[in-house]
Scaffold this motif. Structure first.
Motif, PDB file in Angstrom:
ATOM      1  N   ALA A 194       0.813  -1.215   0.000  1.00  0.00           N
ATOM      2  CA  ALA A 194       0.000   0.000   0.000  1.00  0.00           C
ATOM      3  C   ALA A 194       0.849   1.269   0.000  1.00  0.00           C
ATOM      4  O   ALA A 194       0.464   2.276  -0.577  1.00  0.00           O
ATOM      5  CB  ALA A 194      -0.942  -0.008   1.208  1.00  0.00           C
ATOM      6  N   HIS A 195       2.007   1.196   0.664  1.00  0.00           N
ATOM      7  CA  HIS A 195       2.795   2.428   0.839  1.00  0.00           C
ATOM      8  C   HIS A 195       4.109   2.466   0.078  1.00  0.00           C
ATOM      9  O   HIS A 195       4.682   3.527  -0.092  1.00  0.00           O
ATOM     10  CB  HIS A 195       3.072   2.668   2.334  1.00  0.00           C
ATOM     11  CG  HIS A 195       1.837   2.823   3.153  1.00  0.00           C
ATOM     12  ND1 HIS A 195       1.172   1.743   3.698  1.00  0.00           N
ATOM     13  CD2 HIS A 195       1.112   3.916   3.488  1.00  0.00           C
ATOM     14  CE1 HIS A 195       0.096   2.169   4.352  1.00  0.00           C
ATOM     15  NE2 HIS A 195       0.036   3.482   4.227  1.00  0.00           N
ATOM     16  N   ARG A 196       4.593   1.319  -0.346  1.00  0.00           N
ATOM     17  CA  ARG A 196       5.862   1.227  -1.080  1.00  0.00           C
ATOM     18  C   ARG A 196       6.958   2.077  -0.426  1.00  0.00           C
ATOM     19  O   ARG A 196       7.473   3.030  -1.002  1.00  0.00           O
ATOM     20  CB  ARG A 196       5.671   1.669  -2.542  1.00  0.00           C
ATOM     21  CG  ARG A 196       4.866   0.665  -3.359  1.00  0.00           C
ATOM     22  CD  ARG A 196       5.656  -0.595  -3.628  1.00  0.00           C
ATOM     23  NE  ARG A 196       4.880  -1.605  -4.350  1.00  0.00           N
ATOM     24  CZ  ARG A 196       5.067  -2.905  -4.211  1.00  0.00           C
ATOM     25  NH1 ARG A 196       5.994  -3.380  -3.403  1.00  0.00           N
ATOM     26  NH2 ARG A 196       4.366  -3.760  -4.892  1.00  0.00           N
ATOM     27  N   THR A 197       7.287   1.707   0.804  1.00  0.00           N
ATOM     28  CA  THR A 197       8.294   2.469   1.550  1.00  0.00           C
ATOM     29  C   THR A 197       9.709   1.991   1.266  1.00  0.00           C
ATOM     30  O   THR A 197      10.672   2.652   1.597  1.00  0.00           O
ATOM     31  CB  THR A 197       8.053   2.309   3.072  1.00  0.00           C
ATOM     32  OG1 THR A 197       8.091   0.914   3.376  1.00  0.00           O
ATOM     33  CG2 THR A 197       6.725   2.908   3.481  1.00  0.00           C
ATOM     34  N   CYS A 198       9.817   0.813   0.665  1.00  0.00           N
ATOM     35  CA  CYS A 198      11.146   0.207   0.543  1.00  0.00           C
ATOM     36  C   CYS A 198      11.399  -0.197  -0.898  1.00  0.00           C
ATOM     37  O   CYS A 198      11.138  -1.330  -1.290  1.00  0.00           O
ATOM     38  CB  CYS A 198      11.241  -1.013   1.459  1.00  0.00           C
ATOM     39  SG  CYS A 198      12.813  -1.883   1.370  1.00  0.00           S
ATOM     40  N   ASP A 199      11.852   0.751  -1.720  1.00  0.00           N
ATOM     41  CA  ASP A 199      12.067   0.443  -3.126  1.00  0.00           C
ATOM     42  C   ASP A 199      13.322  -0.396  -3.316  1.00  0.00           C
ATOM     43  O   ASP A 199      14.371  -0.059  -2.782  1.00  0.00           O
ATOM     44  CB  ASP A 199      12.207   1.735  -3.938  1.00  0.00           C
ATOM     45  CG  ASP A 199      10.835   2.267  -4.317  1.00  0.00           C
ATOM     46  OD1 ASP A 199       9.874   1.469  -4.264  1.00  0.00           O
ATOM     47  OD2 ASP A 199      10.737   3.459  -4.636  1.00  0.00           O
ATOM     48  N   VAL A 200      13.165  -1.470  -4.087  1.00  0.00           N
ATOM     49  CA  VAL A 200      14.373  -2.211  -4.438  1.00  0.00           C
ATOM     50  C   VAL A 200      15.054  -1.439  -5.573  1.00  0.00           C
ATOM     51  O   VAL A 200      14.392  -0.826  -6.407  1.00  0.00           O
ATOM     52  CB  VAL A 200      14.050  -3.649  -4.895  1.00  0.00           C
ATOM     53  CG1 VAL A 200      13.738  -4.527  -3.711  1.00  0.00           C
ATOM     54  CG2 VAL A 200      12.935  -3.678  -5.912  1.00  0.00           C
ATOM     55  N   LYS A 201      16.374  -1.445  -5.576  1.00  0.00           N
ATOM     56  CA  LYS A 201      17.113  -0.738  -6.636  1.00  0.00           C
ATOM     57  C   LYS A 201      18.104  -1.679  -7.277  1.00  0.00           C
ATOM     58  O   LYS A 201      18.716  -2.510  -6.621  1.00  0.00           O
ATOM     59  CB  LYS A 201      17.855   0.467  -6.036  1.00  0.00           C
ATOM     60  CG  LYS A 201      16.948   1.651  -5.801  1.00  0.00           C
ATOM     61  CD  LYS A 201      17.764   2.914  -5.587  1.00  0.00           C
ATOM     62  CE  LYS A 201      16.864   4.042  -5.124  1.00  0.00           C
ATOM     63  NZ  LYS A 201      16.342   3.813  -3.748  1.00  0.00           N
TER      64      LYS A 201
ATOM     65  N   GLU B 166       5.159  -6.752 -10.809  1.00  0.00           N
ATOM     66  CA  GLU B 166       5.327  -5.523 -11.595  1.00  0.00           C
ATOM     67  C   GLU B 166       6.305  -4.572 -10.922  1.00  0.00           C
ATOM     68  O   GLU B 166       7.153  -3.965 -11.565  1.00  0.00           O
ATOM     69  CB  GLU B 166       3.974  -4.830 -11.799  1.00  0.00           C
ATOM     70  CG  GLU B 166       3.188  -5.476 -12.928  1.00  0.00           C
ATOM     71  CD  GLU B 166       1.759  -4.951 -13.028  1.00  0.00           C
ATOM     72  OE1 GLU B 166       1.407  -4.010 -12.277  1.00  0.00           O
ATOM     73  OE2 GLU B 166       1.009  -5.503 -13.863  1.00  0.00           O
ATOM     74  N   ASN B 167       6.181  -4.462  -9.612  1.00  0.00           N
ATOM     75  CA  ASN B 167       7.047  -3.567  -8.860  1.00  0.00           C
ATOM     76  C   ASN B 167       8.509  -3.987  -9.014  1.00  0.00           C
ATOM     77  O   ASN B 167       9.375  -3.163  -9.328  1.00  0.00           O
ATOM     78  CB  ASN B 167       6.631  -3.583  -7.394  1.00  0.00           C
ATOM     79  CG  ASN B 167       7.351  -2.532  -6.588  1.00  0.00           C
ATOM     80  OD1 ASN B 167       7.354  -1.369  -6.967  1.00  0.00           O
ATOM     81  ND2 ASN B 167       7.966  -2.948  -5.494  1.00  0.00           N
ATOM     82  N   ALA B 168       8.754  -5.284  -8.826  1.00  0.00           N
ATOM     83  CA  ALA B 168      10.130  -5.782  -8.909  1.00  0.00           C
ATOM     84  C   ALA B 168      10.657  -5.642 -10.343  1.00  0.00           C
ATOM     85  O   ALA B 168      11.786  -5.188 -10.564  1.00  0.00           O
ATOM     86  CB  ALA B 168      10.179  -7.243  -8.469  1.00  0.00           C
ATOM     87  N   ALA B 169       9.834  -6.006 -11.311  1.00  0.00           N
ATOM     88  CA  ALA B 169      10.275  -5.982 -12.697  1.00  0.00           C
ATOM     89  C   ALA B 169      10.620  -4.560 -13.111  1.00  0.00           C
ATOM     90  O   ALA B 169      11.634  -4.297 -13.755  1.00  0.00           O
ATOM     91  CB  ALA B 169       9.187  -6.553 -13.598  1.00  0.00           C
ATOM     92  N   CYS B 170       9.784  -3.624 -12.677  1.00  0.00           N
ATOM     93  CA  CYS B 170       9.969  -2.227 -13.058  1.00  0.00           C
ATOM     94  C   CYS B 170      11.228  -1.661 -12.383  1.00  0.00           C
ATOM     95  O   CYS B 170      12.077  -1.059 -13.023  1.00  0.00           O
ATOM     96  CB  CYS B 170       8.712  -1.467 -12.659  1.00  0.00           C
ATOM     97  SG  CYS B 170       8.789   0.245 -13.058  1.00  0.00           S
ATOM     98  N   ALA B 171      11.371  -1.889 -11.087  1.00  0.00           N
ATOM     99  CA  ALA B 171      12.501  -1.315 -10.344  1.00  0.00           C
ATOM    100  C   ALA B 171      13.835  -1.904 -10.791  1.00  0.00           C
ATOM    101  O   ALA B 171      14.854  -1.220 -10.775  1.00  0.00           O
ATOM    102  CB  ALA B 171      12.294  -1.565  -8.852  1.00  0.00           C
TER     103      ALA B 171
END
Lengths: 287, 481
Positions: free
Chosen positions: B133-140, B204-209
């Motif tokens: 919900a908050h996406r506080t921890c973006d993988v880079k 999607e989040n992982a693939a995009c980041a």
């Protein structure tokens, strides 16, 4: 990806499509099939590969409009795209020089028998082809079949073209009069059942290509399983070609009707919604 | 809140997770367990005694620092909790929902010795959902190494491996045979247990980041072969799972109405058959359904069948029933406790110590009954569970019109075309080093169900993670093959 490059209306209910699928065209061989999915809400439909062009990166598929999904597919136009085409699936036809062989194609089954006949011809076989359809309008690819066959016999059930016979009649005559090394037959399940029954007394090895109900096409669901005399096999990974004389045809025919209730409801719903569209279009046109 | 004493903490009861009531939920496919609120999560976290030598962590196949993230939740620092979680587990929203915590982390919790363990799984799910919900921890993505990695299979093992490889700085391409990524998470686990939106969002989040390319509808073994991948990529990971269904070798398995759990669940989950005719793939349910087996897949099948019956599909009628038919006893049931509990609440009937010996036809291609034999338990077998022995003369016919086999799965051999040198065991599992995931073919690693046979999401993730670490060392020339 998976864009329709050509579309040909072969009869009222039979359509040909050439689609862009370079990855699959690169690997495709006679006897194999693909699974297509039109859109997110669609179902995965197995279709035998009618032809392929490795250089152009295209596949040719021919289908008959028999259910809601194929009816809808028939409305797709050049430039439209499939959500997915996956393959090539199943084992390719084992091609070598057997001698004199017969290729039997019934109805829309003429399409997938074509590349098999072509490869068998290229391998040096004397190719006799028997193609048949219910009526003249449903007959397809006579010219293409003639080009890859040493002899060609055409039949229609109603006699509107060629011999008025089922394909099994000339097939039986051939076996009575000639030494036939092997037979391939592709068509409706009921036709393949009768081809099998016709060739069995002559003990001529007969290969059929089965097109059962399936989802993934990779051995995962097992919905396509067919009873052979040595147990159940998966059409998708063990086939699609099988020894016709070992198939439990009644079980196969029964399994193909399993979802008939839902299929018919879906067709009715589709036709209803299309009639409405048509009515609307007519009404708007009048206005 | 003032710091609680140990005694205070132990007085707090284990918190239940809000759920949809059984009567309501059997009529829909939306999620059964609704998740902790922040208040409930914090209250449950208060129960943790913050052990110095926390053994819960040893029970976790990916070694999540459990007391640390639970402590952060207790303190209300959710961003920190997410960060701690993600240092070891990329997919907490998924694991929180599907891990068998009662035999892993929670089985080691000191509170469980006398009372009830901390509900680690429920807190984990809360943390995972908070992150969604908050996406506080973006993988880079790490500094690019220029190395190309192919990950075959987009299930738990493949996803975990791909994400770690992306973080290490490699260029990752994933191959999926179906049209939607996620593997068993998508085709196997129903929406009411793991919503598709959770999986899609994580992927999607992982693939995009991380710039991961996902090639769906690419069947390795058909569209592409392993030897071709080895020419194009510097390393290949096989996380192709165990997708091949098993049927009992009994008469009648090809009757209409007899199917694998894979087929039944794929129609329902991947193809959304429960929304037919809005979705085109039909699914059929019987009036009396027998699901053979008692693992998670069996529970999922039985609960899907109940829901389809409630929707009035197939042969469903007023006296519809769904049975779990299991050859061992309640003690040996391998499914997660929560699934068994939910299944019972929803009305699934359990027939223990019962084994089918034949499926009887109705003369029209369908099923009329299943001939079964009663069993008793003997001495423990290889698996350590007491071996079921048929009781002579105990045969009886159970009236059913659908039989779903959920007896486990084997790896799919389709993958291994042109993979000379890649050794496999008799059941088809790939031979791989347990620590590193290295196979017997240079440049190829494997992990998850394809190595172990059907197991859990988290053990597959652990294998994906260990393989990624070794692949990274290899690609950065820190270790030779």
């Amino acid at each position: 990806m998976y864009k329709i490059l050509e579309k040909e209306v072969l009869s009222d209910v039979t359509k040909l499509m050439v689609v862009e699928a370079p990855q699959i065209a690169r690997k495709a061989r006679a006897g194999q099939f693909v699974i297509v999915l039109m859109h997110e809400n669609g179902e995965r439909i197995p279709l035998t590969i009618a032809d392929y062009d490795r250089k152009a990166g295209t596949l040719t598929m021919i289908f008959q409009e028999v259910g809601k999904s194929t009816l809808e597919m028939g409305t797709m136009k050049v430039g439209d795209e499939f959500k997915t085409i996956v393959g090539p699936l199943g084992h390719p036809t084992e091609v070598e020089n057997f001698g004199t062989i017969i290729c039997v194609g019934g109805g829309v089954g003429i399409a997938p028998i074509y590349p098999i006949a072509r490869e068998l011809k290229e391998a040096g076989n004397h190719v006799i082809s028997i193609i048949g359809a219910r009526t003249k309008d449903l007959l397809l690819w006579e010219d293409k079949m003639r080009a890859v066959s040493d002899e060609l016999i055409v039949t229609t059930d109603d006699g509107s073209y060629g011999r008025k016979d089922l394909v099994t009649v000339p097939l039986k005559e051939m076996m009575e009069s000639r030494k036939i090394a092997k037979i391939w037959a592709i068509g409706p399940a009921i036709m393949m059942k009768f081809v099998s029954a016709t060739t069995e007394p002559f003990k001529v090895p007969t290969i059929v290509s089965l097109n059962t109900i399936m989802i993934d096409g990779t051995g995962m669901c097992g919905g396509c399983r067919v009873l052979m005399d040595d147990g159940a096999k998966f059409v998708c990974v063990d086939g699609p070609e099988f020894d016709a004389h070992k198939v439990d045809w009644n079980n196969l025919l029964s399994r193909m009707t399993f979802y008939r209730g839902q299929e018919q409801a879906a067709i009715a719903r589709w036709k209803e919604s299309h009639k409405c569209n048509l009515d609307r279009a007519v009404a708007e046109g009048v206005k | 809140m003032a710091e609680l004493t140990k005694k205070d903490r132990m007085k707090i009861p284990r918190q239940d997770m809000p759920v949809q009531e059984p009567d309501a939920r059997v009529k829909n496919f939306t999620e059964v367990a609704l998740g902790f609120t922040q208040e409930l999560a914090q209250l449950e976290a208060q129960r943790c005694l913050q052990c110095k030598d926390a053994s819960c962590r040893e029970g976790c196949p990916v070694e999540v620092p459990i007391p640390d993230f639970v402590g952060a939740v207790r303190d209300g620092d959710m961003a920190k909790a997410v960060e701690i979680m993600k240092s070891k587990n990329n997919l907490p929203a998924i694991c929180g929902r599907v891990c068998p915590q009662e035999v892993q982390c929670e089985s080691r919790c000191i509170l469980g010795k006398k009372g009830e363990a901390v509900a680690i799984g429920r807190i984990e799910r809360f943390v995972g959902d908070y992150e969604l919900a908050h996406r506080t921890c973006d993988v880079k993505k790490g500094p690019s190494t220029g190395k190309k990695v192919a990950v075959v299979g987009t299930g738990p093992a493949g996803l975990t491996c791909a994400v770690d490889m992306g973080i290490y700085g490699h260029d990752v391409t994933m191959f999926e045979s179906l049209h939607t990524p996620g593997g068993v998470l998508v085709y196997g686990i129903p929406e009411f247990r793991l919503p598709k939106s959770v999986i899609r969002s994580e992927i999607e989040n992982a693939a995009c980041a991380l710039g991961i390319e996902i090639k769906a509808s690419h069947i390795v073994g058909r569209t592409l072969l392993i030897d071709e991948l080895l020419k194009e990529f510097d390393a290949v990971f096989l996380g192709t799972g165990a997708g091949l269904p098993m049927f009992s070798p009994i008469p009648g398995i090809n009757l209409n109405g007899v199917m694998s759990a894979n087929e039944f669940l794929t129609r329902v989950n991947l193809m959304k058959g429960y929304l037919f005719p809005e979705f085109d793939t039909p699914v059929w349910v019987g009036k009396k359904v027998a699901v053979i087996g008692a693992g998670n897949v069996a529970m999922d099948s039985a609960r899907c069948a109940l829901r389809l019956q409630s929707l009035g599909m197939g042969n469903a009628g007023p006296d519809s029933e769904v049975h779990i038919v299991y050859r061992r006893s309640a003690e040996e049931v391998p499914a997660r406790q929560e699934e068994v509990h939910h299944a019972k609440e929803e009305g699934v009937i359990f027939d223990f110590l019962t084994n089918p010996v034949e499926i009887l036809g109705d003369g029209k291609g369908g099923v009329s009954a299943m001939r079964c034999v009663r069993q008793k338990l003997g001495e423990p077998d290889q698996s350590g569970r007491r071996r079921p022995i048929p009781i002579e003369g105990s045969e009886f016919d159970m009236e059913v019109d659908q039989v779903v086999f959920a007896l486990g799965t084997n790896p799919n051999p389709i993958v291994f075309v042109n993979a000379e040198g890649l050794e496999r065991k008799r059941q088809g599992t790939v031979v791989a080093n347990q620590e590193t995931g290295r196979t017997t073919l240079k440049g190829v690693w494997a992990g998850g169900d394809v190595v172990t046979g059907a197991a859990t999401v988290i053990s597959a993730m652990g294998a994906g993670k260990r393989a990624a670490a070794d692949m990274n060392n290899y690609l950065k020339d820190k270790s030779a093959w």
